[in-house]
Write an enzyme that holds these catalytic residues in place. Structure first.
Site, short mmCIF file in Angstrom:
data_model
loop_
_atom_site.label_atom_id
_atom_site.label_comp_id
_atom_site.label_asym_id
_atom_site.label_seq_id
_atom_site.Cartn_x
_atom_site.Cartn_y
_atom_site.Cartn_z
N GLY A 1 33.91 13.51 41.01
CA GLY A 1 33.70 14.77 40.28
C GLY A 1 34.13 16.03 41.01
O GLY A 1 34.93 16.82 40.50
N ASN B 1 28.35 -1.31 35.11
CA ASN B 1 28.20 -0.48 36.31
C ASN B 1 26.83 0.21 36.22
O ASN B 1 26.68 1.19 35.51
CB ASN B 1 29.36 0.53 36.34
N GLY C 1 35.69 16.17 44.12
CA GLY C 1 37.01 15.97 44.73
C GLY C 1 38.14 16.17 43.74
O GLY C 1 39.19 16.73 44.07
N ARG D 1 20.93 14.68 48.04
CA ARG D 1 20.61 13.96 49.29
C ARG D 1 21.00 14.81 50.49
O ARG D 1 22.04 15.46 50.48
CB ARG D 1 21.38 12.63 49.35
N GLU E 1 36.78 3.74 39.16
CA GLU E 1 35.98 2.66 39.74
C GLU E 1 35.86 1.46 38.78
O GLU E 1 35.98 0.30 39.21
CB GLU E 1 34.59 3.22 40.06
N HIS F 1 35.22 10.71 48.85
CA HIS F 1 34.58 10.52 47.54
C HIS F 1 33.49 11.58 47.42
O HIS F 1 32.46 11.51 48.09
CB HIS F 1 33.98 9.11 47.46
N LEU F 2 33.76 12.59 46.59
CA LEU F 2 32.83 13.72 46.49
C LEU F 2 32.31 13.81 45.06
O LEU F 2 32.89 14.48 44.20
CB LEU F 2 33.54 15.02 46.89
N ASN G 1 28.19 13.14 42.94
CA ASN G 1 26.80 13.46 43.28
C ASN G 1 26.46 12.84 44.62
O ASN G 1 25.84 13.45 45.46
CB ASN G 1 25.86 12.95 42.19
N GLY G 2 26.89 11.59 44.81
CA GLY G 2 26.87 10.98 46.14
C GLY G 2 28.21 11.26 46.78
O GLY G 2 29.23 11.33 46.09
N HIS H 1 30.25 2.99 48.27
CA HIS H 1 31.41 3.53 47.55
C HIS H 1 32.69 2.77 47.89
O HIS H 1 33.80 3.29 47.74
CB HIS H 1 31.67 5.02 47.90
N ASP I 1 24.37 20.49 41.00
CA ASP I 1 25.69 20.42 40.36
C ASP I 1 26.60 21.51 40.91
O ASP I 1 26.27 22.70 40.83
CB ASP I 1 25.52 20.58 38.84
N ARG J 1 29.50 -4.14 39.04
CA ARG J 1 29.46 -3.47 40.33
C ARG J 1 28.08 -3.77 40.92
O ARG J 1 27.07 -3.46 40.30
CB ARG J 1 29.62 -1.97 40.16
P1 ADP Z 1 28.51 10.62 40.19
O1 ADP Z 1 28.53 10.52 41.68
O2 ADP Z 1 27.12 10.68 39.61
O3 ADP Z 1 29.44 9.64 39.47
P2 ADP Z 1 30.49 12.67 39.59
O4 ADP Z 1 31.59 11.94 40.27
O5 ADP Z 1 30.60 12.93 38.14
O6 ADP Z 1 29.07 12.07 39.89
O7 ADP Z 1 30.36 14.08 40.33
C1 ADP Z 1 29.42 15.03 40.00
C2 ADP Z 1 29.81 16.36 40.66
O8 ADP Z 1 31.14 16.65 40.27
C3 ADP Z 1 28.94 17.53 40.27
O9 ADP Z 1 28.63 18.32 41.41
C4 ADP Z 1 29.83 18.32 39.31
O10 ADP Z 1 29.64 19.69 39.46
C5 ADP Z 1 31.23 17.96 39.76
N1 ADP Z 1 32.13 17.96 38.60
C6 ADP Z 1 32.23 16.99 37.69
N2 ADP Z 1 33.14 17.34 36.72
C7 ADP Z 1 33.59 18.55 37.05
C8 ADP Z 1 34.54 19.45 36.47
N3 ADP Z 1 35.20 19.15 35.36
N4 ADP Z 1 34.77 20.64 37.10
C9 ADP Z 1 34.12 20.94 38.25
N5 ADP Z 1 33.20 20.12 38.85
C10 ADP Z 1 32.94 18.97 38.27
#
Ligand code: ADP
Length: 405
Positions: free
Chosen positions: A333, A7, A335, A243, A386, A210-211, A213-214, A182, A285, A94
């Site tokens: 992350g 991936n 979500g 973004r 994923e 799907h929440l 970074n993207g 996604h 973040d 992927r």
């Molecule tokens: P990517 O899209 O790069 O795979 P992720 O799905 O890990 O990213 O999501 C990143 C986001 O999720 C960041 O904004 C981060 O703050 C939030 N996040 C990830 N883990 C946690 C956690 N354990 N508690 C709160 N927020 C988190």
């Protein structure tokens, strides 16, 4: 069957190895027997097996070299889980962009590689990284079957009115259209939601959020994606970590004319310097945004409020084409880990009879229902899984077995 998943992201390369025993997929997401990721910026390689966790500093930025160093840890050193590469039966990748042609998992042959290469202008960071991975496997593992699972595939059958931009039609004919991304995660979450609720997928009107970074939403009806927030690129739609999501396109014309922007600086502005990062001036973040809000930072609060406002608006905009809403899924992350955002979004749809159970929302672990029993909409938190979805889709393709996924 041992399936290696690759991936590749813009700044990372993740990989894991699953073992599927017997003739059917397990009901629950299994733990991979080996899991690794490279962060290209720090050149850190991290490997986790069921027994050990190890960090290795890569000596160069050369990506093919880094990938082969990563794969070597499968067969040597303390992280060794296989005697040799021949033990791997299948490799699945992927692939971010499959264009209009590829709407399902596909065995990689020369013409598929060519198609991935031809789509590089549409996914200039991701598709080259995907090809790098495919070629690294060819070098290291020879003729092992490889499968591409496309992030665009789930959205490939969206209705035309969702897909075409209101530009002169010739641009649609030249490929400027909404593709959506996604898709692997959205499709998996919709199916998993139906499984958790014990209802046929085809009978549910679902929005998956799907929440990470993207960020993106998909509207799923009859088991199919009928709308999604990302479009021609993963920049459209929701506000994200760095973004902007959708903004008035005339802003770009203005910046080009009045502030000497060019394609590269606009790209940087919209993809890397906007979103939560740009508005807060603190971080992309969400954890740091929340910490800043607790310290009383007003711009961090504004960034959060905008994020939720845009998310709620986008969810609302999908309701008419779905014709209602049975299920809302939060994943990735933010979500999965942020009950406050789930609560803020839920509050916006109370008028529909959506009710979260505060206790379930605050204590949600992977894959659970967080709405109250009298809520008109079931709200779920689902681990995006994923990599497992990629492995499972390619297993189905190779074994020709559609049993339970
Ligand atoms: P990517 O899209 O790069 O795979 P992720 O799905 O890990 O990213 O999501 C990143 C986001 O999720 C960041 O904004 C981060 O703050 C939030 N996040 C990830 N883990 C946690 C956690 N354990 N508690 C709160 N927020 C988190």
């Amino acid at each position: 069957m041992k399936i290696l998943v690759l991936n590749a992201g813009s700044s990372s390369q993740k990989s894991c190895l699953y073992e599927i025993i017997g003739n059917s997929l397990p009901d629950r997401v299994p733990q991979p027997i080996w899991n690794s990721s490279i962060d290209w910026k720090s050149k850190q390689l991290k490997i986790t097996t069921t027994e050990i966790e190890q960090q290795i500093q890569l000596d160069s930025e050369d990506r093919p070299k880094g990938i082969s160093q990563m794969l070597d840890t499968l067969i040597s050193g303390e992280t060794k889980v296989l005697n040799n590469f021949e033990a791997i039966d299948l490799v699945s990748h992927r692939v971010v962009h499959g264009g209009t042609e590829y709407n399902r998992a596909t065995k990689i042959e020369p013409k598929v590689k060519q198609a991935i290469a031809d789509l590089i202008p549409l996914a200039p960071i991701h598709n080259p990284a995907n090809l790098e991975g495919i070629e690294a496997i060819e070098r290291l593992l020879g003729n092992v079957p490889q499968v591409a699972v496309f992030d665009t595939a789930f959205h490939a059958e969206m209705p035309l009115e969702t897909v075409v931009y209101p530009l002169p039609y010739q641009w649609f004919e030249k490929g400027i259209r909404r593709y959506g991304f996604h898709g692997i995660g959205h499709q998996y979450c919709a199916k998993r939601a139906a499984q958790i609720l014990n209802k046929p997928l085809k009978e549910l009107k679902i929005i998956t959020a799907h929440l990470g970074n993207g960020c993106s939403l998909a509207a799923v009806k009859d088991g199919k994606s009928i709308n999604t927030t990302m479009g021609f690129t993963p920049l459209e739609g929701l506000m994200m970590g760095t973004r902007s999501g959708s903004i008035d396109p005339a802003i770009l014309i203005y910046l080009l004319r009045e502030y000497n922007f060019n394609a590269d600086s606009l790209d940087r502005l919209l993809n890397s310097e906007s979103g939560l990062q740009g508005v807060s001036g603190i971080s992309h973040d969400m954890r740091e945004i929340r910490a800043a809000i607790e310290r009383g930072d007003r711009r961090a609060k504004l960034a959060l409020d905008m994020y939720v406002h845009r998310l709620k608006s986008a969810i609302g905009s999908m309701l008419p084409s779905l014709g209602g809403l049975d299920v809302l899924v939060f994943t990735a992350g933010i979500g999965e880990n942020n009950p406050i955002i789930r609560e803020m979004v839920g509050d916006g749809f109370e008028f529909l009879g959506l009710k979260l159970d505060p206790n379930l929302n605050n204590t949600a672990t992977e894959d659970s229902v967080i709405s109250s029993s009298d809520s008109s909409v079931k709200v779920l938190v689902i681990n995006s899984a994923e990599d497992w979805a990629i492995a499972a889709q390619s297993w189905q393709l190779i074994t020709n077995n559609n049993n339970n996924f």
